[in-house]
Motif scaffolding. Structure first.
Motif, mmCIF file in Angstrom:
data_model
loop_
_atom_site.group_PDB
_atom_site.id
_atom_site.type_symbol
_atom_site.label_atom_id
_atom_site.label_comp_id
_atom_site.label_asym_id
_atom_site.label_seq_id
_atom_site.Cartn_x
_atom_site.Cartn_y
_atom_site.Cartn_z
ATOM 1 N N LEU A 194 47.472 -35.938 -39.147
ATOM 2 C CA LEU A 194 48.157 -34.928 -39.869
ATOM 3 C C LEU A 194 46.829 -35.618 -40.952
ATOM 4 O O LEU A 194 46.400 -34.335 -41.544
ATOM 5 C CB LEU A 194 49.856 -35.044 -39.994
ATOM 6 C CG LEU A 194 50.280 -34.963 -41.049
ATOM 7 C CD1 LEU A 194 49.775 -33.017 -41.118
ATOM 8 C CD2 LEU A 194 51.288 -34.826 -41.391
ATOM 9 N N LEU A 195 47.309 -36.464 -41.594
ATOM 10 C CA LEU A 195 46.389 -37.436 -42.000
ATOM 11 C C LEU A 195 44.984 -37.722 -42.320
ATOM 12 O O LEU A 195 44.377 -37.711 -44.012
ATOM 13 C CB LEU A 195 47.121 -37.937 -42.993
ATOM 14 C CG LEU A 195 48.942 -38.247 -43.550
ATOM 15 C CD1 LEU A 195 48.815 -39.417 -43.711
ATOM 16 C CD2 LEU A 195 48.831 -36.907 -44.836
ATOM 17 N N ILE A 196 44.106 -37.753 -41.178
ATOM 18 C CA ILE A 196 42.633 -38.104 -41.539
ATOM 19 C C ILE A 196 42.235 -37.383 -40.616
ATOM 20 O O ILE A 196 41.010 -37.054 -40.636
ATOM 21 C CB ILE A 196 43.306 -39.584 -40.379
ATOM 22 C CG1 ILE A 196 43.871 -40.951 -41.055
ATOM 23 C CG2 ILE A 196 41.766 -39.895 -40.528
ATOM 24 C CD1 ILE A 196 43.505 -42.075 -41.064
ATOM 25 N N ASP A 197 42.567 -36.847 -39.585
ATOM 26 C CA ASP A 197 41.705 -36.046 -38.564
ATOM 27 C C ASP A 197 42.196 -34.721 -38.395
ATOM 28 O O ASP A 197 41.375 -33.684 -38.457
ATOM 29 C CB ASP A 197 42.460 -36.132 -36.596
ATOM 30 C CG ASP A 197 42.235 -37.792 -37.188
ATOM 31 O OD1 ASP A 197 41.073 -38.342 -37.216
ATOM 32 O OD2 ASP A 197 43.145 -38.732 -35.841
ATOM 33 N N LEU A 241 51.811 -39.584 -55.080
ATOM 34 C CA LEU A 241 53.279 -39.418 -55.577
ATOM 35 C C LEU A 241 54.198 -39.171 -54.081
ATOM 36 O O LEU A 241 54.994 -39.322 -53.726
ATOM 37 C CB LEU A 241 53.684 -38.483 -56.336
ATOM 38 C CG LEU A 241 54.749 -38.825 -57.113
ATOM 39 C CD1 LEU A 241 55.574 -39.944 -56.805
ATOM 40 C CD2 LEU A 241 55.067 -37.536 -57.693
ATOM 41 N N LEU A 242 53.485 -38.189 -53.557
ATOM 42 C CA LEU A 242 53.690 -37.459 -52.272
ATOM 43 C C LEU A 242 53.452 -38.562 -51.459
ATOM 44 O O LEU A 242 54.948 -38.363 -50.706
ATOM 45 C CB LEU A 242 52.737 -36.117 -51.694
ATOM 46 C CG LEU A 242 53.491 -34.849 -50.722
ATOM 47 C CD1 LEU A 242 55.278 -35.248 -50.546
ATOM 48 C CD2 LEU A 242 52.365 -34.070 -50.455
ATOM 49 N N LEU A 243 52.631 -39.172 -50.759
ATOM 50 C CA LEU A 243 52.678 -39.976 -50.033
ATOM 51 C C LEU A 243 53.439 -41.320 -50.114
ATOM 52 O O LEU A 243 54.638 -42.022 -48.729
ATOM 53 C CB LEU A 243 51.471 -40.595 -49.829
ATOM 54 C CG LEU A 243 50.151 -39.912 -49.621
ATOM 55 C CD1 LEU A 243 48.899 -40.320 -49.224
ATOM 56 C CD2 LEU A 243 50.604 -39.377 -48.228
ATOM 57 N N THR A 251 51.769 -46.126 -42.569
ATOM 58 C CA THR A 251 50.974 -45.775 -42.787
ATOM 59 C C THR A 251 50.782 -44.598 -43.266
ATOM 60 O O THR A 251 49.486 -43.662 -43.718
ATOM 61 C CB THR A 251 50.878 -45.539 -41.669
ATOM 62 O OG1 THR A 251 51.993 -45.271 -40.709
ATOM 63 C CG2 THR A 251 50.831 -47.109 -41.027
ATOM 64 N N VAL A 252 51.729 -43.690 -43.325
ATOM 65 C CA VAL A 252 52.157 -42.613 -44.152
ATOM 66 C C VAL A 252 51.030 -42.468 -45.566
ATOM 67 O O VAL A 252 50.141 -41.678 -45.857
ATOM 68 C CB VAL A 252 53.108 -42.009 -44.342
ATOM 69 C CG1 VAL A 252 53.108 -40.803 -44.955
ATOM 70 C CG2 VAL A 252 54.202 -42.362 -42.740
ATOM 71 N N PHE A 253 51.457 -43.255 -46.122
ATOM 72 C CA PHE A 253 50.279 -43.533 -47.782
ATOM 73 C C PHE A 253 49.455 -44.498 -47.085
ATOM 74 O O PHE A 253 48.373 -43.242 -47.944
ATOM 75 C CB PHE A 253 51.467 -44.971 -48.157
ATOM 76 C CG PHE A 253 50.932 -45.057 -49.194
ATOM 77 C CD1 PHE A 253 50.865 -43.562 -50.885
ATOM 78 C CD2 PHE A 253 49.213 -46.037 -49.561
ATOM 79 C CE1 PHE A 253 49.906 -44.355 -51.750
ATOM 80 C CE2 PHE A 253 48.780 -45.971 -51.425
ATOM 81 C CZ PHE A 253 49.423 -45.317 -52.214
ATOM 82 N N PHE A 254 48.697 -44.981 -46.160
ATOM 83 C CA PHE A 254 47.310 -45.615 -46.607
ATOM 84 C C PHE A 254 46.997 -44.752 -45.434
ATOM 85 O O PHE A 254 45.478 -44.668 -46.024
ATOM 86 C CB PHE A 254 47.153 -47.129 -45.809
ATOM 87 C CG PHE A 254 48.070 -47.901 -46.816
ATOM 88 C CD1 PHE A 254 47.484 -48.429 -48.471
ATOM 89 C CD2 PHE A 254 49.278 -48.589 -46.572
ATOM 90 C CE1 PHE A 254 48.098 -48.790 -49.118
ATOM 91 C CE2 PHE A 254 49.909 -49.433 -46.732
ATOM 92 C CZ PHE A 254 49.100 -49.955 -48.328
ATOM 93 N N PHE A 255 47.277 -43.875 -44.477
ATOM 94 C CA PHE A 255 46.610 -43.095 -43.828
ATOM 95 C C PHE A 255 46.483 -41.514 -44.437
ATOM 96 O O PHE A 255 45.207 -41.158 -44.424
ATOM 97 C CB PHE A 255 47.484 -42.511 -42.553
ATOM 98 C CG PHE A 255 47.646 -43.268 -41.331
ATOM 99 C CD1 PHE A 255 46.563 -44.826 -41.370
ATOM 100 C CD2 PHE A 255 47.426 -43.093 -39.852
ATOM 101 C CE1 PHE A 255 46.522 -45.323 -40.331
ATOM 102 C CE2 PHE A 255 47.937 -44.024 -38.908
ATOM 103 C CZ PHE A 255 47.321 -45.252 -39.223
ATOM 104 N N SER A 301 45.892 -49.942 -41.179
ATOM 105 C CA SER A 301 46.163 -48.614 -42.143
ATOM 106 C C SER A 301 45.413 -48.886 -44.129
ATOM 107 O O SER A 301 44.878 -48.504 -43.915
ATOM 108 C CB SER A 301 47.353 -47.778 -42.839
ATOM 109 O OG SER A 301 48.657 -48.684 -43.031
ATOM 110 N N LEU A 302 45.706 -50.614 -43.933
ATOM 111 C CA LEU A 302 45.382 -50.545 -45.555
ATOM 112 C C LEU A 302 43.356 -50.851 -45.556
ATOM 113 O O LEU A 302 43.386 -50.566 -46.073
ATOM 114 C CB LEU A 302 45.949 -52.013 -46.049
ATOM 115 C CG LEU A 302 45.267 -53.005 -46.915
ATOM 116 C CD1 LEU A 302 45.648 -51.808 -48.309
ATOM 117 C CD2 LEU A 302 46.229 -54.221 -47.406
#
Length: 583
Positions: free
Chosen positions: A87-90, A149-151, A189-193, A247-248
């Motif tokens: 969703l967030l990277i690929d 903010l959303l992440l 991972t949601v934030f960092f991805f 993820s960090l």
């Protein structure tokens, strides 16, 4: 690295002494096919390194934890990063932000009149108080704070809702408490991805691929180090902690390059014209929602497997995971081609050049299909030997190898569909960026307003077929039945997306593409037969089997594809050969 002359947008050109003359573009560094081959080569090396580290990660998990209740619990928690990564990277973040950055660069390089966004000698992000706004930092200022903010909100909701997530994904799980603990680790991972995906999209739009290609290397390195150091004290929780650490490290990998190549983050707030920069950018939820919906719908195939697999014998989810992780490695490398060329397609669509976009998409489809089908032949021929060589150590025994091999062979039949979905979905979103600029003009050939929903609709139909086939076959065949549902559903989705490219505004010649795919499938069938014969006569030792079958597959597939007239493979091979000849 620099892929083409347009990447000069990331550098600071000297001010032009003649107001009405645009600065001359730098000389091209080589033929476009060779620069693409160089980009693919560097990205391939780093991506293969990341995939090998991912394989090492799975080897460590198999050695320490095998395929049992604890591993099943962790894999349910791993659904969070498995959802966040595509969703967030690929998928979503590149499909949203890469066209937006491309539109910003196109706006900066407007051919009408003088350069509307001149850069100062030592500060490419600077603008004067009375001058026009540089669209790249304007885009970052308008989107990055809101994204963070959303992440943060999404990560917090996932952490708090971990019990509900586990109950929803795997109601029949034998150890839900352990899965909840692991889910709370992976929620970060949601934030960092998301942040890593945003920064990577900006770098790719500026034709810099090295740092984005290295993110999974950093990710898997973090997991490996954490698991090796803490598995004795934390058990399977060490893997979940490693996911958070990895993820960090993704963000640490791309942040310096983004700051250096794309936008000086430390100067955004104090730059003159920052308020006007924010006002110059318009965000569009009409572009955001279809991309997110598609990414989540595609990931729902995994949810179906985990949901139905949780009610089957212990280890079913683990067998699916090990088989699919190995089978997806060559497919991921193939789809990387469309990731590299997406900036070219996005720029072409932003400029209204649909013919250039069509040519690139057709070339991508042939190359992606060729790599994927060759890999399919190899995986089908020697699946047991591959898994035995990789995983049959420690807690992962011969029974696990046999069960996972059956899954891999069936799942591999859907790899072409997986690859084509990845390659064809990108053009649907490439010219409707999430952000528009006050001075931008609509590009031609953008298709209808509903074209962005075609991938979600196609994936929804494929998902319905996946669920139906899985429900019919899983009670009797177990994990192989779930793999069959996956293969059938994703193949249908790929066919629907190929048919929908014209509605998107890209005039792909479907008959020509279908002819090339049919010839490649015929070549893959020949290679599979030859590889099965080679595996039969190679003996019981898995290593000689894998080496022999791999060699036979490459030779037979390449030869038959050439004889069948798939000459699109000639250009990239000659480009790579030319680079080697000059070395």
């Amino acid at each position: 690295m620099t892929l083409s002359p347009v990447s000069r947008d990331a550098a600071a050109p000297e001010p032009d002494p003649v107001p009405d003359a645009a600065p001359p573009p730098p000389a091209a560094s080589g033929h476009p096919s060779r620069t693409l081959a160089r980009a693919f080569g560097i990205t391939a090396v780093l991506s293969v390194a990341g995939s090998l580290l991912g394989l090492a990660r799975d080897l460590v998990l198999a050695r320490y934890f095998g395929a049992g209740r604890e591993t099943d619990a962790f894999l349910v928690a791993w659904s969070v990063p498995e959802t966040a990564a595509p969703l967030l990277i690929d998928s979503a973040m590149p499909l949203l932000m890469l066209p937006a950055f491309s539109a910003a660069l196109a706006s900066r390089r407007s051919p009408v009149g003088p350069d509307p966004h001149p850069a100062l000698p030592h500060d490419p992000q600077s603008v004067t108080a009375a001058g026009p706004v540089d669209p790249v930092p304007a885009l970052v200022l308008a989107t990055l704070p809101r994204l963070c903010l959303l992440l943060t909100l999404l990560s917090s909701v996932t952490w708090l809702g971990a019990p509900s997530v586990v109950a929803l994904l795997a109601p029949g799980l034998h150890d839900p408490a352990l899965a909840v603990t692991c889910t709370r680790f992976t929620a970060t991972t949601v934030f960092f991805f998301g942040l890593a995906g945003y920064l990577s999209a900006g770098l790719r739009a500026h034709q810099h691929f090295t740092a984005p290609a290295a993110v999974y290397t950093a990710y898997n390195t973090g997991i490996l180090i954490t698991v090796v150091l803490t598995h004795g004290s934390l058990g399977i929780r060490a893997a979940a902690l490693g996911v958070a650490v990895g993820s960090l490290l993704m963000v640490v990998t791309v942040l310096p390059a983004f700051h250096r190549r794309c936008c000086r983050l430390t100067s955004l707030k104090r730059r003159p014209g920052a308020d006007r920069s924010l006002a110059a950018v318009t965000l569009s939820l009409q572009a955001l929602v279809p991309v997110v919906a598609f990414a989540l719908t595609r990931q729902s195939q995994v949810y179906i497997e985990r949901y139905l697999g949780s009610g089957l014998p212990s280890g079913t989810i683990s067998h699916l995971n090990y088989a699919e992780k190995v089978a997806q490695m060559p497919m991921a490398i193939a789809v990387m081609i469309s990731t590299i060329t997406l900036p070219l397609i996005a720029r072409a669509m932003a400029e209204g050049d649909t013919e250039r976009a069509r040519d690139q998409v057709e070339k991508d489809l042939v190359l992606v299909s060729a790599i994927t089908l060759a890999a399919t032949a190899f995986l089908v021929a020697c699946a047991p030997q591959i898994l035995a060589l990789l995983f049959q150590h420690g807690a992962f025994d011969a029974a696990d190898t046999s069960a996972s091999a059956a899954v891999m062979r069936i799942f591999s039949l859907g790899l072409l569909g997986q690859a084509l979905v990845g390659a064809t979905a990108r053009p649907f979103f490439s010219a409707r960026p999430m952000a528009r600029f006050a001075d931008s003009t609509p590009a031609g050939g953008q298709g209808t307003n509903l074209s962005g929903w075609i991938p979600t609709a196609a994936m929804g139909l494929g998902l319905a077929v996946t669920a139906a086939v899985s429900l019919l076959t899983a009670p009797r065949y177990g994990a192989p039945g779930l793999a069959a549902g996956n293969a059938v559903g994703i193949t249908l989705t790929a066919a629907l997306l190929l048919g929908g490219l014209r509605a998107r505004g890209i005039p792909v010649t479907l008959t020509r593409v279908a002819a090339r795919l049919s010839r490649l499938c015929a070549a893959a069938a020949c290679a599979t037969g030859a590889a099965l014969c080679a595996a039969h006569f190679a003996g019981p030792d898995p290593l000689p089997v894998v080496l022999l079958v791999g060699s036979v597959t490459v030779v037979v597939f390449g030869t038959t594809a050439w004889l069948f007239g798939v000459h699109e493979l000639r250009a990239p091979l000659l480009a790579l050969a030319g680079r080697r000849g000059k070395a």
